[in-house]
Design an enzyme around this catalytic site. Structure first.
Site, PDB file in Angstrom:
ATOM      1  CG  ASP A   8       3.062   7.320  -9.569  1.00  9.81           C
ATOM      2  OD1 ASP A   8       2.429   8.202  -8.961  1.00  9.81           O
ATOM      3  OD2 ASP A   8       2.635   6.788 -10.608  1.00  9.81           O
ATOM      4  CG  HIS A  25       2.117  14.278  -1.522  1.00  8.59           C
ATOM      5  ND1 HIS A  25       2.478  13.418  -2.535  1.00  8.59           N
ATOM      6  CD2 HIS A  25       1.050  14.981  -2.007  1.00  8.59           C
ATOM      7  CE1 HIS A  25       1.682  13.590  -3.579  1.00  8.59           C
ATOM      8  NE2 HIS A  25       0.802  14.528  -3.279  1.00  8.59           N
ATOM      9  CG  LEU A 119      23.773   9.324  -1.980  1.00  9.60           C
ATOM     10  CD1 LEU A 119      23.784   8.170  -3.000  1.00  9.60           C
ATOM     11  CD2 LEU A 119      22.630   9.093  -0.980  1.00  9.60           C
TER      12      LEU A 119
HETATM   13  C1  FPP Z   1       3.586  10.978  -7.133  1.00 11.25           C
HETATM   14  O1  FPP Z   1       2.529  10.325  -6.457  1.00 11.25           O
HETATM   15  C2  FPP Z   1       4.352  11.748  -6.183  1.00 11.25           C
HETATM   16  C3  FPP Z   1       4.564  13.081  -6.256  1.00 11.25           C
HETATM   17  C4  FPP Z   1       4.039  13.937  -7.349  1.00 11.25           C
HETATM   18  C5  FPP Z   1       5.302  13.783  -5.196  1.00 11.25           C
HETATM   19  C6  FPP Z   1       6.525  13.104  -4.654  1.00 11.25           C
HETATM   20  C7  FPP Z   1       6.817  13.745  -3.378  1.00 11.25           C
HETATM   21  C8  FPP Z   1       7.252  13.135  -2.264  1.00 11.25           C
HETATM   22  C9  FPP Z   1       7.677  11.718  -2.210  1.00 11.25           C
HETATM   23  C10 FPP Z   1       7.241  13.932  -0.995  1.00 11.25           C
HETATM   24  C11 FPP Z   1       8.488  14.421  -0.448  1.00 11.25           C
HETATM   25  C12 FPP Z   1       9.674  14.504  -1.316  1.00 11.25           C
HETATM   26  C13 FPP Z   1      10.869  14.980  -0.864  1.00 11.25           C
HETATM   27  C14 FPP Z   1      12.013  15.041  -1.794  1.00 11.25           C
HETATM   28  C15 FPP Z   1      11.058  15.426   0.516  1.00 11.25           C
HETATM   29  P1  FPP Z   1       1.047  10.715  -6.837  1.00 11.25           P
HETATM   30  O2  FPP Z   1       0.621  11.811  -5.957  1.00 11.25           O
HETATM   31  O3  FPP Z   1       0.963  10.997  -8.302  1.00 11.25           O
HETATM   32  O4  FPP Z   1       0.297   9.375  -6.478  1.00 11.25           O
HETATM   33  P2  FPP Z   1      -0.984   8.773  -7.208  1.00 11.25           P
HETATM   34  O5  FPP Z   1      -0.528   8.339  -8.578  1.00 11.25           O
HETATM   35  O6  FPP Z   1      -1.315   7.625  -6.343  1.00 11.25           O
HETATM   36  O7  FPP Z   1      -2.023   9.834  -7.229  1.00 11.25           O
END
Ligand code: FPP
Length: 217
Positions: A8, A25, A119
């Site tokens: 997150d 992202h 893994l």
């Molecule tokens: C939450 O942060 C994150 C996500 C919903 C997406 C997670 C995705 C990645 C880490 C990108 C790539 C992943 C892979 C497996 C290649 P948020 O957007 O809710 O952050 P915020 O709370 O600050 O808005």
């Protein structure tokens, strides 16, 4: 040892830099690479990453499309390296709502890496812990393991929030929980190592008492 991570803070990481959320992202995908690379040497044999919850479909369509494209690129670009390095890749969650091209990349990545022993990397996409539990209950006993995975030892959530957000609800029954304010794109091997040091100092009793082996006294 099974570590699960709620990744997150991508959006806030980007916003604080004056960048669009999608850049957060992209940076998050780099953090995924760093974390996967660091995991085996730290004694982790199973790593489950929460990439997209079933509730994340509510986000703006540009953000959803960018995330799906990042998953597809990750699977395409990293699966060969995963195969070389002994990483078995699996995607957990619903597949029926994913685009055909992403589904094809998932299938290809899973079969290319199926023999990995170092893994087991599980990426949760369109995942809901509640759905997984209800799917397992509705499945024949021989299939129930498909929706429910191994017990989680350590569950990490980055980004400062302290909730489970429908992630691995059944599997985390006795997981140790670790919350860090670090935004996911800033997370790396040193943070993972620090989390494991914290975990190893915990007294896991599984409902029993310290020092007893579970034999009735
Ligand atoms: C939450 O942060 C994150 C996500 C919903 C997406 C997670 C995705 C990645 C880490 C990108 C790539 C992943 C892979 C497996 C290649 P948020 O957007 O809710 O952050 P915020 O709370 O600050 O808005």
């Amino acid at each position: 040892m099974h570590v699960a991570i709620i990744m997150d803070g991508n959006g806030r990481w980007a916003t604080r830099r004056g960048l669009p959320r999608t850049e957060g992202h992209r940076a998050g995908a780099e953090a995924v690479r760093r974390t996967v690379e660091a995991a085996p040497a730290l004694g982790i044999d199973t790593l489950t990453l929460y990439a997209f919850s079933s509730d994340n479909w509510k986000r703006p369509s540009l953000e959803v499309r960018t995330l799906m494209e990042l998953f597809r690129l990750y699977l395409q670009k990293e699966s060969e390296r995963c195969a070389r390095e002994g990483v078995k890749l699996s995607v957990i969650g619903r597949r029926d709502r994913l685009e055909t091209s992403l589904r094809a990349s998932v299938d290809a990545a899973e079969s290319r890496t199926a023999n990995g022993k170092k893994l087991w990397l599980r990426i949760a996409v369109d995942y809901s812990g509640r759905d997984a539990i209800s799917t397992a209950f509705k499945s024949p006993a021989s299939d129930a393991g498909a929706a429910i995975g191994p017990d989680v030892d350590l569950l990490i959530r980055t980004g400062g929030e302290r909730r489970l957000s429908d992630f691995l609800l059944w599997e985390s029954a006795y997981a140790e929980l670790l919350f860090t304010d670090t935004f996911w794109p800033d997370f790396g091997g040193a943070d993972l190592a620090a989390a494991l040091t914290d975990f190893r100092q915990r007294d896991r009793r599984f409902g029993g008492l310290t020092g007893l082996s579970g034999v009735a006294a």
